[in-house]
Design a protein around this motif. Structure first.
Motif, PDB file in Angstrom:
ATOM      1  N   LEU A   8      -3.734  -8.717 -20.023  1.00 17.07           N
ATOM      2  CA  LEU A   8      -4.830  -7.771 -20.211  1.00 17.07           C
ATOM      3  C   LEU A   8      -5.648  -8.175 -21.433  1.00 17.07           C
ATOM      4  O   LEU A   8      -5.080  -8.584 -22.453  1.00 17.07           O
ATOM      5  N   SER A   9      -6.948  -8.041 -21.328  1.00 18.53           N
ATOM      6  CA  SER A   9      -7.797  -8.313 -22.488  1.00 18.53           C
ATOM      7  C   SER A   9      -7.710  -7.132 -23.447  1.00 18.53           C
ATOM      8  O   SER A   9      -7.274  -6.033 -23.075  1.00 18.53           O
ATOM      9  N   GLU A  59     -10.156  -5.485 -24.518  1.00 17.89           N
ATOM     10  CA  GLU A  59     -11.065  -4.482 -23.954  1.00 17.89           C
ATOM     11  C   GLU A  59     -10.370  -3.660 -22.853  1.00 17.89           C
ATOM     12  O   GLU A  59     -10.519  -2.447 -22.795  1.00 17.89           O
ATOM     13  N   GLU A  60      -9.594  -4.324 -22.010  1.00 16.02           N
ATOM     14  CA  GLU A  60      -8.865  -3.613 -20.951  1.00 16.02           C
ATOM     15  C   GLU A  60      -7.818  -2.665 -21.533  1.00 16.02           C
ATOM     16  O   GLU A  60      -7.645  -1.546 -21.050  1.00 16.02           O
ATOM     17  N   GLN A  94      -9.657   0.279 -22.944  1.00 21.37           N
ATOM     18  CA  GLN A  94     -10.147   1.106 -21.843  1.00 21.37           C
ATOM     19  C   GLN A  94      -9.000   1.907 -21.223  1.00 21.37           C
ATOM     20  O   GLN A  94      -9.147   3.087 -20.903  1.00 21.37           O
TER      21      GLN A  94
END
Length: 141
Positions: free
Chosen positions: A119-120, A122-123, A126
């Motif tokens: 997962l990034s 950002e993910e 989020q």
């Protein structure tokens, strides 16, 4: 909608798997996940009251008192009467509780990295946002 499509079912299934995984991670240190949560809070700031600890770990006051009793018996923490409010107890780490940080934190961080692998950032952010939004949607129902 099928059972496996409900958000609550997905969250519960994931929670069970994460709980079991993290318990395996902290087992070598002879602590539970709940004790780990208390230690993490105290490593950030000790001297908080049992009530503050209950709030920060999302546990009820009775369970926190029981967990702290066990942790005190095992030599991780000690409690003293709050000078501002004699009805409250402040929680502090013993030397043993402080030293445990150097052993537990690195494996905890590695377990977290394993959890979010693929997962990034950002993910992950989020995902946190979405879970908190769902929490807010149902917290007062």
């Amino acid at each position: 909608m099928q059972l496996h499509e409900y958000i609550g079912v997905i969250v519960k299934r994931t929670d069970l798997k994460l709980h079991n995984y993290y318990q395996k991670v902290v087992n070598p240190f002879k602590i539970t996940i709940d004790q780990w949560m208390i230690l993490v809070v105290l490593w950030e700031r000790e001297g908080i009251t049992q009530n503050e600890l209950a709030e920060r770990t999302y546990k009820d006051k009775t369970n926190i008192a029981r967990m702290l009793f066990t942790m005190e018996e095992r030599g991780f923490i000690y409690r003293v009467t709050d000078k501002k409010d004699r009805r409250s107890l402040q929680v502090f780490l013993t030397d043993h509780g402080k030293k445990l940080k150097d052993e537990v934190l690195p494996v905890s961080i590695e377990a977290y990295r394993q959890t979010v692998k693929g997962l990034s950032e950002e993910e992950v952010n989020q995902f946190r946002y979405l879970l908190n939004k769902i929490y807010d949607n149902v917290k007062d129902l």
